[in-house]
Design a protein around this motif. Sequence first.
Motif: not given
Length: 360
Positions: A219-243
């Motif tokens: 993974a690189g960078i993930i921008n979760a841009n929705n201002p409402g509720a967001v569900t992040f089911t990551g699957g047990g992975q290694v992520y860089n940045d989530i903003i």
Amino acid sequence: MKITSFLFALAFIVLANFAFSLDHYWVGGTGNWSVAGNWSTVGSGSAPTATLPGSFDNVIFDGAGMVATDVVTMDIAVDVYNFDFSAAPSFVLTSALPSIQVRGSLIGNGAVTFGGWTGDIIMNNAGVDQLLSNGTIWNQTFRFPANTGTIQIADDFFTTGDFHTDLANLFAWGGITMTFKDFYSNNVAAAKVFNFSTSTINLEGTIWDVNPTNMSLIAGIINANNPGAVTFTGGGQVYNDIISSSSNLTVNNDNTFSLISLAPASQLTLANGSLQLFDSLYTDCGPLPTTIFSAAGAPGQLQKTGYPNYVASHLTVDNVNALSPGSETYSLVNSTLVNGSIGWTSSATSNYYWIGGTGN
């Protein structure tokens, strides 16, 4: 011997299909895909050759004989190998079809629009191919089904639809930006790789859904841009940045993050019993509190990696434990601990008033 003969016959059939594949050039101006007279296999600007493209054929719109007002309607099932409209002028490519299928590369052109068509583009690849947008604003959901192929997303990618990948190898290197609504990777039977290690994803929807089985995500960078509720089911992975710009970012599965950055006065909800490893957790630090929450039941868990000391203020921590298998410390100021939430050290700050007049 029979197996060897079968494999030889299969290889012969595949090679024969490619040997008889043709380039089909659009020569029809405004018209329907189903009209054989709109196609030429000789070259752009040539007379029609009265054959329709098939699944081993390449479709090419190079602009010969086309004008900006042309409308090409995909009115029958579209299943082709390479689909290339990179050299076409501004025209409308539209359809009422629920989906089209591209078995090779898809090469776009930012001057082309889709006339409201929002069907799926299925890139069902067994070879080594590319998705090159050239500034195209896609309106479609992209699906990369389980297959043995490799696709390179070669430049910035933008669609208003979703993004599904179960492909063996999907690469988005080179510092590009990918923008789409929701993300899914759920096929548990097929081994798959999604590598966007040096790139950025703009998640505009509310769902990131990764099944951990047979998944390798770099993974690189993930921008979760929705201002409402967001569900992040990551699957047990290694992520860089989530903003996150979300008011409530819910994280499922046990994951690892370099950085979790939360919006001011928002909530981070951890699945019951889940463990999130993090190097940095950024919150606004007030004046309105940020909430780290897990519903009633097994507490959510956070564990610091890297530099062992975490310090924050103006947090409400509700049923979330901070783990210290080593020398990790978790110091909070002007914060509230609710429903257990062990492993944190919380203290209040005091206001000091000057009463000395002139003095030191």
